[in-house]
Scaffold this motif. Sequence first.
Motif, PDB file in Angstrom:
ATOM      1  N   SER A 108       0.877  -1.249  -0.037  1.00 43.87           N
ATOM      2  CA  SER A 108      -0.053   0.040  -0.001  1.00 43.87           C
ATOM      3  C   SER A 108       0.720   1.265   0.006  1.00 43.87           C
ATOM      4  CB  SER A 108      -0.861   0.035   1.362  1.00 43.87           C
ATOM      5  OG  SER A 108      -0.344  -0.248   2.260  1.00 43.87           O
ATOM      6  N   GLY A 204       5.438 -12.150   9.028  1.00 42.40           N
ATOM      7  CA  GLY A 204       6.000 -11.027   9.783  1.00 42.40           C
ATOM      8  C   GLY A 204       7.489 -10.729   9.469  1.00 42.40           C
ATOM      9  N   GLU A 271      -8.498  -7.240  23.837  1.00 41.15           N
ATOM     10  CA  GLU A 271      -7.462  -7.859  24.481  1.00 41.15           C
ATOM     11  C   GLU A 271      -6.166  -7.323  24.074  1.00 41.15           C
ATOM     12  OE1 GLU A 271      -7.738 -12.368  24.899  1.00 41.15           O
ATOM     13  OE2 GLU A 271      -9.631 -11.635  23.938  1.00 41.15           O
ATOM     14  N   GLN A 273      -3.316  -8.872  23.645  1.00 40.61           N
ATOM     15  CA  GLN A 273      -2.915  -9.989  22.734  1.00 40.61           C
ATOM     16  C   GLN A 273      -3.282  -9.604  21.014  1.00 40.61           C
ATOM     17  OE1 GLN A 273      -4.252 -14.063  22.717  1.00 40.61           O
ATOM     18  NE2 GLN A 273      -2.180 -14.518  23.069  1.00 40.61           N
ATOM     19  N   LEU A 274      -4.572  -9.180  21.344  1.00 35.99           N
ATOM     20  CA  LEU A 274      -5.199  -9.030  19.825  1.00 35.99           C
ATOM     21  C   LEU A 274      -4.712  -7.735  18.923  1.00 35.99           C
ATOM     22  CD1 LEU A 274      -7.565 -10.190  18.312  1.00 35.99           C
ATOM     23  CD2 LEU A 274      -9.198  -8.137  19.104  1.00 35.99           C
ATOM     24  N   MET A 277      -0.082  -7.720  18.897  1.00 38.62           N
ATOM     25  CA  MET A 277       0.799  -8.542  18.197  1.00 38.62           C
ATOM     26  C   MET A 277       1.368  -7.999  17.001  1.00 38.62           C
ATOM     27  SD  MET A 277      -0.006 -12.638  17.362  1.00 38.62           S
ATOM     28  CE  MET A 277       0.699 -13.605  18.217  1.00 38.62           C
ATOM     29  N   PRO A 278       0.605  -7.419  15.909  1.00 39.18           N
ATOM     30  CA  PRO A 278       1.265  -7.042  14.676  1.00 39.18           C
ATOM     31  C   PRO A 278       2.592  -5.830  15.180  1.00 39.18           C
ATOM     32  CG  PRO A 278      -0.968  -7.038  14.237  1.00 39.18           C
ATOM     33  CD  PRO A 278      -0.804  -6.968  16.134  1.00 39.18           C
ATOM     34  N   MET A 281       5.520  -7.721  16.875  1.00 42.49           N
ATOM     35  CA  MET A 281       5.980  -8.702  15.880  1.00 42.49           C
ATOM     36  C   MET A 281       6.939  -8.142  15.022  1.00 42.49           C
ATOM     37  SD  MET A 281       5.191 -12.284  14.662  1.00 42.49           S
ATOM     38  CE  MET A 281       6.517 -13.090  13.846  1.00 42.49           C
ATOM     39  N   THR A 282       6.637  -6.828  14.336  1.00 39.57           N
ATOM     40  CA  THR A 282       7.011  -6.368  13.305  1.00 39.57           C
ATOM     41  C   THR A 282       7.982  -5.020  13.692  1.00 39.57           C
ATOM     42  OG1 THR A 282       5.253  -5.028  12.779  1.00 39.57           O
ATOM     43  CG2 THR A 282       5.320  -7.169  11.764  1.00 39.57           C
ATOM     44  N   LYS A 328     -15.105   2.622  18.747  1.00 44.81           N
ATOM     45  CA  LYS A 328     -14.777   2.081  17.458  1.00 44.81           C
ATOM     46  C   LYS A 328     -13.257   2.031  17.120  1.00 44.81           C
ATOM     47  CE  LYS A 328     -16.646   1.958  12.903  1.00 44.81           C
ATOM     48  NZ  LYS A 328     -16.579   2.722  11.503  1.00 44.81           N
ATOM     49  N   ARG A 331     -11.828  -0.707  19.014  1.00 44.55           N
ATOM     50  CA  ARG A 331     -11.603  -1.930  18.120  1.00 44.55           C
ATOM     51  C   ARG A 331     -10.849  -1.883  16.977  1.00 44.55           C
ATOM     52  NH1 ARG A 331     -14.650  -5.440  20.234  1.00 44.55           N
ATOM     53  NH2 ARG A 331     -16.627  -4.820  21.204  1.00 44.55           N
ATOM     54  N   SER A 334      -6.832  -3.485  16.512  1.00 47.44           N
ATOM     55  CA  SER A 334      -6.518  -4.589  16.051  1.00 47.44           C
ATOM     56  C   SER A 334      -6.326  -4.548  14.467  1.00 47.44           C
ATOM     57  CB  SER A 334      -7.667  -5.671  16.313  1.00 47.44           C
ATOM     58  OG  SER A 334      -8.766  -5.631  15.413  1.00 47.44           O
ATOM     59  N   ARG A 335      -6.790  -3.939  13.724  1.00 49.30           N
ATOM     60  CA  ARG A 335      -6.456  -3.989  12.302  1.00 49.30           C
ATOM     61  C   ARG A 335      -5.201  -3.192  11.962  1.00 49.30           C
ATOM     62  NH1 ARG A 335      -8.811  -6.028   8.433  1.00 49.30           N
ATOM     63  NH2 ARG A 335     -10.414  -7.100   9.797  1.00 49.30           N
TER      64      ARG A 335
ATOM     65  N   ASP B  37      -4.183  -5.210  -1.878  1.00 49.56           N
ATOM     66  CA  ASP B  37      -2.844  -5.165  -1.077  1.00 49.56           C
ATOM     67  C   ASP B  37      -3.075  -5.760   0.407  1.00 49.56           C
ATOM     68  OD1 ASP B  37      -1.505  -4.016  -3.257  1.00 49.56           O
ATOM     69  OD2 ASP B  37      -2.368  -2.110  -2.770  1.00 49.56           O
ATOM     70  N   HIS B  40      -0.863  -9.616   5.210  1.00 47.65           N
ATOM     71  CA  HIS B  40      -1.101 -10.730   5.916  1.00 47.65           C
ATOM     72  C   HIS B  40      -1.664 -10.523   7.368  1.00 47.65           C
ATOM     73  CE1 HIS B  40       2.538 -10.790   7.688  1.00 47.65           C
ATOM     74  NE2 HIS B  40       3.211 -10.685   6.601  1.00 47.65           N
ATOM     75  N   ILE B  42      -1.485 -10.780  11.369  1.00 45.76           N
ATOM     76  CA  ILE B  42      -0.625 -11.214  12.286  1.00 45.76           C
ATOM     77  C   ILE B  42      -1.233 -11.543  13.347  1.00 45.76           C
ATOM     78  CG2 ILE B  42       1.332 -10.901  13.830  1.00 45.76           C
ATOM     79  CD1 ILE B  42       2.559  -9.379  11.452  1.00 45.76           C
ATOM     80  N   GLU B  45      -7.528 -10.448  13.745  1.00 46.69           N
ATOM     81  CA  GLU B  45      -8.283  -9.170  13.716  1.00 46.69           C
ATOM     82  C   GLU B  45      -9.779  -9.267  13.615  1.00 46.69           C
ATOM     83  OE1 GLU B  45      -6.806  -7.787   9.775  1.00 46.69           O
ATOM     84  OE2 GLU B  45      -4.704  -7.576  10.548  1.00 46.69           O
ATOM     85  N   TYR B  78      -9.346 -18.119  19.919  1.00 54.26           N
ATOM     86  CA  TYR B  78     -10.570 -17.485  19.731  1.00 54.26           C
ATOM     87  C   TYR B  78     -11.628 -18.183  18.809  1.00 54.26           C
ATOM     88  CZ  TYR B  78      -8.002 -13.425  20.813  1.00 54.26           C
ATOM     89  OH  TYR B  78      -6.955 -12.458  21.243  1.00 54.26           O
TER      90      TYR B  78
END
Lengths: 376, 212
Positions: A108, A204, A271, A273-274, A277-278, A281-282, A328, A331, A334-335, B37, B40, B42, B45, B78
């Motif tokens: 992106s 990752g 949570e 953990q949700l 993580m991204p 990890m990265t 919102k 929430r 997590s994305r 795009d 992935h 992790i 989500e 989950y």
Amino acid sequence: MQADLSLDASSLRAKYEQLLEQGNTNPQDTSALLAQLRDLILKHGIPEEPSGQLGRANSTSCTLRGRIWKVLLGVQRLDAEYYIALVKAGKAHVHQKIRNDTFRTLRSDKTFSSIVTEAELIRVLNAFANSQPPPPGSRPSSVLVTNTPSAPSPISPPSGGSGNSGAASTPGAAAQNGGSLPQRPPTDLGLPNADRFRISYVQGMNVLLAPLLYVMPELDAFYCFSRLILTCLPAYVQPTLDGVHAGMSLVDKILQRVDPQLHQTLTKTVETQLFAMPPVMTLSACTPPLHEVLQLWDFLLAFGVHCNIPCVVAQLILVRDKLLSNEKTRRSLSRQFPDLDARAIITLAVVLLRDLPDDWYDGLVRHPFAPPSDSR
Amino acid sequence: MASYNYSYIFKYIIIGDMGVGKSCLLHQFTEKKFLPDCPHTIGVEFGTRIIEVNGQKIKLQIWDTAGQERFRAVTRSYYRGAAGALMVYDVTRRSTYNHLSSWLTDARNLTNPNTTIFLIGNKSDLESQRDVTYEEAKKFADDNGLTFLEASAKTGANVEESFIETAKTIFQNIQNGSLDLNAAESGVQQKTQPAPAVDLGDKPAANSGCGC
């Protein structure tokens, strides 16, 4: 680039060049120079290229940032023959997994895809996987079985900052080329209990490689990546992701300590953990924009990748009002996290680090490379 | 945005191999857009959307999981309390189809016996690259009591249908009593009560093989 007004980009660049040059001419005693380098990075950041770009100019050029990162990661020697042998060894057993991720790595970000090709990502990740012993029970790739008399030996985890880089030609590479390449030096384990780590491709890793390829050529990126994975955060890429879990629980603990209200409201919705993580990890490289990731990584590579944890906490605190008032927004964490603002994050992270109790700090520093059984 | 007045919350999980398009399906369903795009996933989500089934507003709470094995320890946690599981493979990659039985085992072991499992063959727009026929997947679905559709997160074909058919099945199971809302971990919450989640229960799976 936000920098101290007293230093314009060109004089800042000259300072970095001077430090790098001093280190090159006097490689025996670099600790004082490294301290100056870190200090300069923290106070002024690294300027963009004279062209005004942040990425490398072409596939063979290295940016100033790339050269600084190599110093910070302790990459002192590049062995092109060894890398070529690893690439020639062909598809690693994880090739399909790699292919599944490379095409969607930071795609992106338009500037990224204009500079880094998918082929480069694929080659480096396969070469890295080929440099590691295959996991028990997995079938070696057919290329290795049929074409290579003996597979390239693993890269030894490089030693911590001493003169020899762990990367060198391997007996396997020599055999494959039919030549007489030098033997790999005796294994020099720069990290404790290296044999307790099992490292292969994990989703990752492609994101961790991306910023490196953006600022330096493929060969340099391969060595920096190997170094980053093998010495800085081997625990993050274990089959059970122990280091990542340890990192996430540190995010949780630190947030709870410094901002109990935000912690309570946030974790009632999602949570830790949700959402953590991204970015854990990265090393936050999954959060746009890339030019801010680069500045954050200047800080992380200078002071240690463990500093990413307080940076993740800082990002939450910087948007705390929104997080507290809007479910919102909570929430959507997590994305994706809100866009990075590297300077603000680093400033706050430094304060968080300063106020951490000693034993917490110790655990924080160790968590990315603590061997599996001690990491929790 | 305004419709917060829904009667039920259904929890879904989306599972399947890496690269089959789980996040793209979720994105297509919640945002009505295709993300070429899409990075992935992790870990895990999360997405939501409110739909209507038989005149009842239902909020779907959808947990999108990472496909790579390493994340399974995370993603498995989950599965608990899911009322619906969307199990996805890629019609252009046979390996993703061959792994379905292992995903199904996970789903059966880790969810309630009455969890509705819906099989989706994604990327149906790539007809020329097809590697798994509709017929064999349909047979696999029938043999295992799953509802099945081929869909395309890219064109949007059958995406709505997959999510909504699953909801209809769950709703039917509530109405005919095979889904016991009073049991723990049913994956369904009734809005009027704060949180007593409902169990798809200890009763025999009456819902298998229903649907289209």
